[in-house]
Write a protein that holds these residues in place. Structure first.
Motif, PDB file in Angstrom:
ATOM      1  N   GLY A  13      37.548   2.616 -51.459  1.00 30.97           N
ATOM      2  CA  GLY A  13      37.318   3.835 -50.692  1.00 30.97           C
ATOM      3  C   GLY A  13      38.373   4.100 -49.635  1.00 30.97           C
ATOM      4  N   VAL A  14      39.466   3.304 -49.636  1.00 26.27           N
ATOM      5  CA  VAL A  14      40.529   3.454 -48.647  1.00 26.27           C
ATOM      6  C   VAL A  14      41.653   4.303 -49.238  1.00 26.27           C
ATOM      7  CG1 VAL A  14      42.258   2.230 -47.267  1.00 26.27           C
ATOM      8  CG2 VAL A  14      39.977   1.265 -47.545  1.00 26.27           C
ATOM      9  N   THR A  15      42.201   5.203 -48.462  1.00 27.70           N
ATOM     10  CA  THR A  15      43.287   6.053 -48.935  1.00 27.70           C
ATOM     11  C   THR A  15      44.326   6.237 -47.836  1.00 27.70           C
ATOM     12  OG1 THR A  15      43.799   8.157 -50.040  1.00 27.70           O
ATOM     13  CG2 THR A  15      42.167   8.220 -48.265  1.00 27.70           C
ATOM     14  N   THR A  16      45.365   6.989 -48.143  1.00 28.79           N
ATOM     15  CA  THR A  16      46.444   7.248 -47.185  1.00 28.79           C
ATOM     16  C   THR A  16      46.750   8.738 -47.179  1.00 28.79           C
ATOM     17  OG1 THR A  16      48.198   7.019 -48.849  1.00 28.79           O
ATOM     18  CG2 THR A  16      47.462   5.000 -47.721  1.00 28.79           C
ATOM     19  N   PRO A  17      47.436   9.226 -46.144  1.00 29.69           N
ATOM     20  CA  PRO A  17      47.832  10.641 -46.141  1.00 29.69           C
ATOM     21  C   PRO A  17      48.666  11.009 -47.365  1.00 29.69           C
ATOM     22  CG  PRO A  17      48.056   9.733 -43.947  1.00 29.69           C
ATOM     23  CD  PRO A  17      47.742   8.575 -44.844  1.00 29.69           C
ATOM     24  N   GLY A  62      30.605   7.330 -54.127  1.00 28.68           N
ATOM     25  CA  GLY A  62      31.318   6.057 -54.270  1.00 28.68           C
ATOM     26  C   GLY A  62      32.615   6.018 -53.504  1.00 28.68           C
ATOM     27  N   GLN A  63      32.756   6.912 -52.507  1.00 23.20           N
ATOM     28  CA  GLN A  63      33.919   6.914 -51.608  1.00 23.20           C
ATOM     29  C   GLN A  63      35.220   7.223 -52.354  1.00 23.20           C
ATOM     30  OE1 GLN A  63      33.591   2.983 -49.842  1.00 23.20           O
ATOM     31  NE2 GLN A  63      32.202   3.708 -48.261  1.00 23.20           N
ATOM     32  N   ARG A  64      35.157   8.248 -53.206  1.00 23.29           N
ATOM     33  CA  ARG A  64      36.349   8.692 -53.906  1.00 23.29           C
ATOM     34  C   ARG A  64      36.369  10.224 -53.909  1.00 23.29           C
ATOM     35  NH1 ARG A  64      36.065   4.792 -59.189  1.00 23.29           N
ATOM     36  NH2 ARG A  64      34.493   6.290 -59.828  1.00 23.29           N
TER      37      ARG A  64
END
Length: 818
Positions: free
Chosen positions: A575-579, A602-604
């Motif tokens: 569920g972690v992303t970046t700019p 599901g954090q997407r």
């Protein structure tokens, strides 16, 4: 030698064919019998259509008399032929294709039709009744394509339809015009218990709701109520009652009122024509339960073979039902009223409710919910008018509690008198069953069914029959093993198929089908995906995944939506992303004009409304930006949900985010029997909801708690605690070992929750926790299989698209990629 008379039976259902069976018992040479059935099937048990809808049985399982039975008894069966006229003067019947067949005696068993309320929109596609195999097939097809189902009618049939559709994955709302469910069989307290239990299973209810119209153009899309409220509906099932099918009889000039009017010999106003079943009206009454229909069949058969003794004088009926796994029983005047006394017992913790209505110390009616073991006894007391004064104070505790007999619950059936009716559907008493067990040397439930028909219809008396087997045979009683074939194409179970693949070294679907003598050449939509999975699981390095045996979602690597577009979900680790990733997704969404961009549970991020032709190019762009598929469509790892954990949260005890990312990178791309979800929570507050996932990890001060077998879907199931470990490497090892055990031993399309319930948590703990060497071997097998599994399914397709080699996906009628 006297020539045989010609008997024609119009209707190949349960009542008509039971009459034929009774005729053959009494005088097998009396008639040359011809049966016309409008359906293209042999005689089947209509009561068990609900388990077929739920996927628990197949049509083959509920056939009562197969083609061979008709042939052995010299019966001519015309399947799929509808009689359109009866010529009483010439004594013949005529089919819609012009076939004329003469008769000496004619038996009408035309049954009934489902009531379709004439709402505006009732003729829209997607609006059906629930009466026969064709209706079940239409519901199953709808469940594979659509999401929202509405069942109009809160009676038994409506609830069974709703339960079956829910098990097929639909979101189901039951609409009922009254304030309580199954009001004909249950009083309000029992109905309330039933409603609560069904709501816990995921059904929704709209009580005292009046439907005004069904909305839609090419297909039903919604239900509108008189208060203006609307709810979505891709499928509407009307289960509001039945109406006797009397049109043919009326056209022939037979006297009909609400049904075909018959006398006590089941004879119509034409002495050569008889009628039985749901189509008849006897002494002003109509009939819908099986027991009175079978009583009518016996009387009718007596007069057809000219015994001329029996008379049908109506039926005293009880209702033994099993609604979605809940046992119910009702009989007599259970609502009570003035002059009645009510004896009640209620145990909310066990969901048990019993009520007897009593008048002048005699049982007049009964309602049982949850514990129906004494239903046959109460019914016997009611029919015989037994004075209960001597045991009134203990009657609610059942027959086993009378005096000092010392009998437990499992022997309640042995306490019944010999003439007590055990099987109401088929009118089989206790003595008949016990005599058959002793004289015919019967040892299993299936043996008893074959010889006596007890428990062969609705199945609600199965417990009593098993009790009689146990009390009669003692230790010789053999419990019939539950053997569920993989599908209708084979008699082999999932376990037998997997064992043969391993033992015989079978490495292709055709090889499996040939070796195991498959009933159909190409298999079906149930067995082809299962065989593909079992081969992939057994031979991960050698077997090549068969795309033709995948459903369209897996073949297209995207979820098809109700409008024919697709949903694309790139994977976001933990569920972690970046700019930069968000910019890449935004650019793709703009380039392909994606109408809806949604954050999932599901954090997407879900890109909804993608055209099929855009899928390869969209995935090429996403691959170039570093994304792989999120497998939101697959029987594979779906998501690993995380909280922010120790790094940011003041309550966090471990780095749950990094743990979740590590687990997802280790397990993504894995193929599993069903979808697989994980979560990692950074502390016991459990913000990531790890305890309703297939594999859940909860951080504590001294390490990690591991949980398995949760389910957060329609039927919520909390996880079982597996064990506690200290290190992150142990978490990964236990996770991989658990997934591999599940992959190797669960049945295809079996989630971890029912798998653990089937094999038992102690077994899983023994294999994963207690056996360290076995756990490490399982983990090693898992990691080896991941070498070939962790290839993004779109990588090759995207490269092919750049070379204009992308092949469009075709879908066959079963929903498999073609």
């Amino acid at each position: 030698m006297k020539a045989k008379q010609k008997l024609i039976v119009i209707g190949n259902g349960m009542a008509g064919i039971r009459t034929v069976e009774e005729v053959l018992k009494r005088s097998p040479e009396a008639y040359e019998i011809t049966v016309f059935g409008a359906e293209p099937h042999c005689n089947y048990n209509r009561i068990l259509l609900s388990p077929v809808l739920a996927g628990e049985k197949t049509l083959k399982d509920i056939v009562l008399n197969d083609d061979d039975w008709y042939w052995k008894n010299g019966i001519t069966l015309h399947k799929g032929k509808t009689i359109v006229a009866i010529d009483r003067r010439r004594r013949l019947v005529r089919t819609e294709d012009g076939l004329e067949t003469p008769y000496d005696r004619l038996l009408l068993a035309t049954g009934s039709n489902p009531v379709i309320i004439p709402f505006p929109g009732k003729d829209l596609p997607g609006v059906i009744g629930f009466r026969d195999v064709k209706d079940v097939d239409r519901m199953v097809d709808a469940a594979e394509k659509y999401r929202h189902a509405v069942v109009i009618g809160g009676g038994l049939l409506g609830l069974e339809a709703a339960n079956g559709l829910r098990k097929r994955g639909m979101e189901v709302t039951v609409v009922h015009i009254l304030d309580s469910l199954m009001e004909r069989q249950l009083d309000k307290p029992a109905s309330a218990l039933l409603k609560r239990a069904l709501e816990q299973d995921g059904l929704r209810f709209m009580m005292e709701a009046q439907t005004e119209a069904l909305l839609g153009e090419d297909r039903v899309r919604a239900v509108r109520f008189k208060d203006g409220n609307e709810i979505p509906a891709d499928l509407v099932v009307m289960a509001v009652g039945i109406r006797p099918n009397i049109e043919l009889a009326k056209a022939a000039g037979l006297h009909c009122e609400r049904g075909i009017v018959v006398n006590d010999t089941m004879q119509t106003y034409d002495p050569r024509i008889y009628a039985v079943g749901e189509c008849v009206q006897h002494r002003g009454q109509l009939f819908g339960l099986v027991a009175p229909l079978f009583e009518q069949a016996k009387v009718c058969a007596d007069h057809l073979v000219e015994f001329g003794i029996a008379r049908y004088q109506g039926s005293v009926t009880s209702t033994k039902l099993k609604v979605t796994g809940i046992d119910l029983f009702s009989a007599g005047d259970f609502q009570g009223g003035e002059g009645y006394e009510e004896l009640c017992y209620q145990d909310p913790a066990r969901s048990v409710y019993k009520k007897l209505t009593v008048r002048e110390n005699r049982v007049r009616g009964a309602v049982l919910y949850g514990d129906t073991g004494d239903g046959a006894w109460y019914f016997q007391l009611m029919r015989e008018g037994t004075d209960i004064s001597a045991f009134r104070e203990s009657i609610l505790f059942g027959q086993a509690h009378l005096g000092d007999s010392g009998h437990g619950d499992q022997n309640r059936a042995s306490l019944l008198p010999d003439d007590a009716e055990v099987c109401g559907c088929n009118g089989v008493c206790k003595k008949t069953i016990v005599d058959a067990i002793v004289q015919q040397k019967l040892f299993t439930l299936e043996d008893v069914r074959a010889h006596t028909k007890a428990s062969a219809s609705c199945g609600s008396c199965t417990g009593l029959v098993e009790q009689l087997l146990h009390s009669t045979l003692g230790s010789d009683y053999s419990v019939t093993p539950a053997k569920k074939p993989l599908c209708k194409c084979t008699e082999r179970t999932h376990e037998e198929v997997r064992a043969a693949i391993r033992r015989e070294g079978l490495k292709s679907i055709p090889a499996v089908m040939q070796f195991m003598e498959w009933g159909t050449v190409d298999g079906c939509a149930s067995c082809r995906p299962a065989l593909n999975y079992y081969l992939l699981c057994e031979w991960p390095a050698e077997y090549r995944d068969d795309a033709q045996s995948r459903f369209i979602n897996e073949r297209a690597h995207a979820n098809i939506q109700k409008d024919g577009t697709y949903s694309v979900v790139p994977r976001m680790w933990g569920g972690v992303t970046t700019p930069a990733e968000l910019r890449a997704i935004a650019e793709v969404a703009e380039k392909y004009r994606v109408p809806t961009v949604k954050v999932t549970g599901g954090q997407r991020i879900d890109l909804l409304g993608v055209k099929k032709d855009d899928l390869p190019r969209m995935w090429a762009d996403l691959n170039a930006a570093g994304f792989v598929s999120g497998h939101a469509y697959g029987k594979a790892l779906r998501t690993v949900k995380t909280c922010v954990g120790q790094e940011w949260c003041r309550f966090g005890t471990q780095d749950s985010t990094r743990m979740g990312i590590d687990l997802e990178k280790m397990t993504w791309g894995s193929w599993t029997p069903h979808k697989f979800k994980m979560a990692v929570s950074g502390c016991p507050r459990n913000c990531a909801e790890a305890t309703i996932k297939d594999f859940g990890v909860v951080a504590v001060d001294s390490g990690w708690e591991l949980h398995v077998g949760g389910n957060g879907g329609v039927k919520v199931r909390a996880t079982d605690f597996l064990c506690k470990v200290e290190t992150e490497e142990q978490v990964k090892e236990y996770c991989g070992a658990f997934m591999q055990l599940y992959r190797e031993e669960a049945r295809y399309l079996e989630r971890t929750a029912p798998w653990i319930e089937r094999v038992g948590l102690p077994y899983v703990k023994q294999r994963i926790v207690d056996d360290a060497a076995g756990r490490q071997t399982l983990f090693q097998r898992f990691m080896e299989s991941q070498v070939t599994a962790q290839v993004d399914p779109w990588a090759e397709r995207a490269r092919g698209a750049e070379r204009n080699e992308f092949q469009p996906i075709r879908i066959d009628r079963k929903g498999l990629a073609a």
